[in-house]
Motif scaffolding. Structure first.
Motif, short mmCIF file in Angstrom:
data_model
loop_
_atom_site.label_atom_id
_atom_site.label_comp_id
_atom_site.label_asym_id
_atom_site.label_seq_id
_atom_site.Cartn_x
_atom_site.Cartn_y
_atom_site.Cartn_z
N ALA A 109 0.83 -1.20 0.00
CA ALA A 109 0.00 0.00 0.00
C ALA A 109 0.87 1.26 0.00
CB ALA A 109 -0.92 0.01 1.21
N SER A 110 0.37 2.29 -0.63
CA SER A 110 1.08 3.57 -0.62
C SER A 110 0.36 4.62 0.20
CB SER A 110 1.23 4.09 -2.05
OG SER A 110 1.96 3.18 -2.82
N TYR A 111 -0.95 4.47 0.36
CA TYR A 111 -1.72 5.50 1.05
C TYR A 111 -2.61 4.88 2.10
CZ TYR A 111 -0.15 7.89 -3.09
OH TYR A 111 0.64 8.39 -4.07
N HIS A 112 -2.73 5.58 3.21
CA HIS A 112 -3.64 5.11 4.25
C HIS A 112 -4.72 6.16 4.51
CE1 HIS A 112 -5.16 2.81 7.57
NE2 HIS A 112 -5.21 3.93 8.28
N LEU A 113 -5.98 5.75 4.50
CA LEU A 113 -7.10 6.66 4.76
C LEU A 113 -7.65 6.36 6.14
CD1 LEU A 113 -8.77 6.30 1.26
CD2 LEU A 113 -7.26 8.14 2.05
N ASP A 114 -7.36 7.25 7.09
CA ASP A 114 -7.78 7.05 8.48
C ASP A 114 -9.29 6.84 8.59
OD1 ASP A 114 -5.34 7.15 9.68
OD2 ASP A 114 -5.36 9.34 9.91
N HIS A 115 -10.03 7.76 7.98
CA HIS A 115 -11.49 7.75 8.21
C HIS A 115 -12.13 6.47 7.68
CE1 HIS A 115 -11.29 9.16 4.04
NE2 HIS A 115 -12.46 8.63 3.92
N ALA A 116 -11.50 5.87 6.65
CA ALA A 116 -12.07 4.64 6.09
C ALA A 116 -11.32 3.42 6.60
CB ALA A 116 -12.02 4.71 4.57
N ARG A 117 -10.31 3.63 7.44
CA ARG A 117 -9.44 2.55 7.96
C ARG A 117 -9.03 1.61 6.84
NH1 ARG A 117 -12.84 0.91 13.24
NH2 ARG A 117 -12.92 2.96 14.17
N MET A 118 -8.35 2.19 5.84
CA MET A 118 -8.09 1.44 4.63
C MET A 118 -6.76 1.90 4.03
SD MET A 118 -10.78 1.32 1.50
CE MET A 118 -10.78 2.99 0.89
N SER A 119 -5.93 0.92 3.65
CA SER A 119 -4.70 1.24 2.93
C SER A 119 -4.87 0.83 1.48
CB SER A 119 -3.52 0.48 3.55
OG SER A 119 -3.32 0.91 4.88
N LEU A 120 -4.30 1.63 0.59
CA LEU A 120 -4.45 1.34 -0.84
C LEU A 120 -3.13 1.55 -1.56
CD1 LEU A 120 -7.86 3.12 -1.63
CD2 LEU A 120 -7.48 0.66 -1.37
#
Lengths: 333, 333
Positions: free
Chosen positions: B31-42
């Protein structure tokens, strides 16, 4: 024991006045209390005047005691309700002589806690010479709040307790032929709950948080919140300044995490936006409530098929609640 | 110089992904990005898909491009507007082939800052092969934003700049015969402003914060905010993932104190209530906006007596603003 809790002696350390140099804004004598939101220090005597005037203004602004004859005051023994019963007693003596006060108390049957609540309430009402009516849940209904720990309400015990208190205070006030039921809801509680309701968009519930809920059913007594514009601290200071006893124990059933989180958040916001609670409440009252009210239909109340008290559905929420209590008992036996 | 700012190389440190073990939720690659609010790495590729799908959904939900033919995209050079012009370019290619995009830019005449803005905008639009129209305030109007520093607007310079940008982007879009004007307002900005407006009870302004402001006058172009449900971070990540240039400098005129305080407060609340921004915005949109809209009368627009553009009063706010500029000049000469 209650006597030992009277604490004129250690007022200063709890009063927010640091050092000895703060002077009363009104009379110039040494101040005993500091009100952050108003940036004002006051001596004990002037604080009492300030507080009582503020409650009087709230009552007048919302017509809380207009044509009132008999006001039932719900007294739990906590600082807010102790302040409420005292200030109403003072105001009735000075400004509303036509009003008669009656104190009511629901004994929740929580071992080691309810006994103390009751002692405080009896002491305060005794000192004020007020008629006090106690509804003892254990004796009258055969259950106490701890019995809900064996039901699905275990995790929402405060909600269940709220329903019980709302039901019985109203029923007591109704049976006593009171035309008002006064409760000690303060600004802090109100803002904490309103903040959550606004975030959820619970418009129906927001609308129900009015300072006065006028009766919409013959068995529903008009509820008034004379302390709704007073902070936690102000009520606490009033109890100190009037040298009243007050409950120190905390309810052993309260799961404090959620309530505390809510409280801390509002405190943090207040730290960044001084006067946040007052601004938020005022904006709610003046700008949103009148608009939101128009979009919500006033619910029509019927009589509960079980108990005959006012209800939204066929069975009122209190009877639904206590039926679960009975079911839990049956399944245990 | 712009090339040096392209930063695929240091993506990781700015992307919120700690350590190397986070895996893309969709494809399982690193993963390169982590979205806190969605608790998701992409990973980068999946993030781009996710982002573009989300913007597409916002556009569809509000019918932002329904029957649109020519969309003017306001590009300042900041991350949001750079993300906006890129994502719209992609979506038009894939889903809205009937739509023509035109980029517009207002050169604010702020020395050392506006030149850089313009370079970024020209580079982005050039790379995308987009028609770009620049309105150079200094050349066309004879003033730049810094000239407001000599007027009573000195302390509200961001407000004055906002009026100027709103006026000229609309006029440009209108002159280009665009039927939509797209701006890069994101979720963070929107929530920060809305929070303040709710606290003030500024209902008329709350209602104006819609994702789409449909035209109510022939010379007022319908404004759309396709990024209104995307966070600051998501727009930033999209710019990184798409390897786009972006403005790094901050406007030298911004008095940051108030904006920063607001930003910090919302961050703190988000820390205590995860997903606060999303919840707050969603509740606003679903629960309050429809009710509040009904209580506010849509203002009737006339034509400004000075410039002929839409106006609430006899003279529009832009002409009032610039007349003060002229007055200040006269008094200085």
């Amino acid at each position: 024991m209650l006597e030992s809790r009277r604490r004129r002696s250690n007022t200063r350390s709890r009063s927010g006045v640091r050092g000895l140099k703060a002077r009363c804004r009104f009379c110039g004598r040494e101040a005993s209390y500091h009100l952050d939101h108003a940036r004002m220090s006051l001596c004990s005597e002037c604080f009492i005047k300030y507080y009582e005037r503020k409650v009087y203004k709230t009552i007048q602004k919302h017509g809380m005691l207009r044509k009132a004859r008999r006001v039932a005051v719900a007294v739990s023994g906590g600082k807010d309700s102790v302040a409420l019963v005292k200030v109403l007693h003072e105001l009735v003596r000075e400004k509303f002589q036509e009003v008669e006060l009656v104190a009511i108390h629901v004994d929740l049957g929580i071992p080691g806690y309810s006994e103390e609540c009751r002692r405080v309430v009896e002491k305060v009402c005794g000192d004020l010479g007020l008629e006090l009516h106690v509804h003892d849940l254990k004796k009258a209904e055969g259950y106490g709040i701890p019995d809900f720990m064996n039901t699905p309400f275990r995790r929402r015990i405060c909600g269940a307790c709220g329903t019980v208190k709302r039901y019985h205070t109203n029923r007591m006030a109704y049976q006593l032929e009171a035309d008002r039921l006064a409760t000690g809801h303060n600004l802090d509680d109100t803002v904490e709950i309103l903040f959550e309701l606004y975030l959820k968009g619970a418009v129906e519930e927001i609308v129900r948080m009015r300072p006065v809920s006028w009766s919409s059913h013959p068995k529903l007594v008009t509820r008034i919140k004379p302390l709704i514009e007073l902070t936690d601290r102000e009520n606490f200071f009033y109890v100190l300044a009037q040298d009243l006893p007050m409950l120190e124990a905390r309810c052993p059933l309260v799961g404090e995490s959620r309530m505390l989180r809510r409280k801390k958040l509002i405190e943090e916001i207040e730290g960044r936006i001084p006067g946040f609670r007052h601004t938020f409440y005022k904006t709610h009252l003046k700008r949103f409530l009148p608009r939101l009210e128009k979009t919500v239909e006033e619910p029509r109340l019927a009589e509960c098929e079980v108990c005959g008290m006012p209800s939204l559905g066929r069975v009122c929420s209190y009877c639904k609640l206590t039926s679960k209590l009975r079911r839990a008992e049956i399944s245990r036996t």
